[in-house]
Design a protein around this motif. Structure first.
Motif, PDB file in Angstrom:
ATOM      1  N   MET A   1       8.167  36.539 -31.020  1.00  0.00           N
ATOM      2  CA  MET A   1       9.324  36.102 -31.762  1.00  0.00           C
ATOM      3  C   MET A   1       9.205  36.467 -33.234  1.00  0.00           C
ATOM      4  O   MET A   1      10.107  36.258 -34.035  1.00  0.00           O
ATOM      5  N   SER A  13      14.951  38.521 -33.152  1.00  0.00           N
ATOM      6  CA  SER A  13      14.271  38.912 -31.920  1.00  0.00           C
ATOM      7  C   SER A  13      15.275  39.165 -30.800  1.00  0.00           C
ATOM      8  O   SER A  13      16.395  38.646 -30.828  1.00  0.00           O
ATOM      9  N   ASN A  16      16.639  38.091 -24.749  1.00  0.00           N
ATOM     10  CA  ASN A  16      15.924  37.829 -23.494  1.00  0.00           C
ATOM     11  C   ASN A  16      16.533  36.632 -22.768  1.00  0.00           C
ATOM     12  O   ASN A  16      15.873  35.614 -22.521  1.00  0.00           O
ATOM     13  N   ALA A  35      15.401  33.608 -25.982  1.00  0.00           N
ATOM     14  CA  ALA A  35      14.356  33.590 -27.008  1.00  0.00           C
ATOM     15  C   ALA A  35      14.977  33.260 -28.360  1.00  0.00           C
ATOM     16  O   ALA A  35      16.168  33.448 -28.574  1.00  0.00           O
TER      17      ALA A  35
END
Length: 213
Positions: A1, A13, A16, A35
């Motif tokens: 991250m 980041s 996901n 994430a």
């Protein structure tokens, strides 16, 4: 991250995106997390403790989830109180997008996922439920609570879950010293290493205990 934190306004980041199954307001649901937000893999212990140790939300009016993350508290409140307006507040835009996505998937039209500045100044809350962002630092956390707790309606309660290892007891002392006029502070419960702190805003005039003869 990388340098992202769950309290980063715009995580850099990759998202996901992932799907997780959780039980909210007695209902098993599948939701989307990502994430760059708090506890994306599962319902965290602190939030679980808060949800298990607070009363049902008011059936109507405005309700605040302060530091909503991907939305477990907000969604639980909205499911339990479909006629209430739930304000899911966070600085993390990715988290807010997830709340909107999850609310839409559950068919909930009573959730407003917004940044703090987008909550109208004249809105007050019949309850606050929060797993607050302890890791932003003590000064920032105190500023946050001083901003939002006074927006409780009279005779309304705020409920906050904090890890004992991350300063729950010192936070309780600070709350008691800061909100010493017109409020009461209790440790409502302790479970799984967490404290649930209750903040009551009294009415005007303050409701006193009735002494029976």
């Amino acid at each position: 991250m990388g340098s992202d934190h769950y309290f980063t306004a715009a995580p850099a980041s990759p998202e996901n995106l992932r799907r997780i199954r959780v039980t909210l307001a007695g209902r098993e649901v599948e939701l989307t997390t990502a994430a760059g937000v708090f506890s994306p893999e599962h319902l965290d212990v602190g939030t679980s403790v808060l949800l298990a140790n607070t009363p049902p939300p008011p059936p109507g009016g405005h309700i605040l989830d302060l530091g909503c993350g991907w939305g477990p508290i907000s969604l639980s409140l909205a499911l339990a109180a479909p006629h209430a307006t739930v304000w899911a507040v966070d600085v993390n835009e990715r988290a807010l997008d997830l709340v909107r996505r999850n609310a839409a998937e559950l068919g909930l039209d009573n959730v407003n996922a917004v940044t703090p500045g987008d909550v109208p100044a004249d809105v007050s809350f019949r309850t606050i439920r929060s797993n607050p962002p302890i890791r932003v630092g003590k000064s920032e956390l105190h500023d946050l609570l001083e901003q939002w707790i006074p927006r409780l309606d009279e005779r309304a309660d705020g409920w906050f879950v904090v890890s004992r290892n991350l300063g729950a007891d010192s936070l309780q002392r600070w709350l008691a010293s800061t909100f010493d006029d017109g409020y009461s502070i209790w440790r409502a419960t302790t479970a799984r290493g967490f404290r649930v702190l209750k903040v009551r805003r009294h009415g005007t005039p303050r409701t006193e205990v009735i002494e029976l003869p």
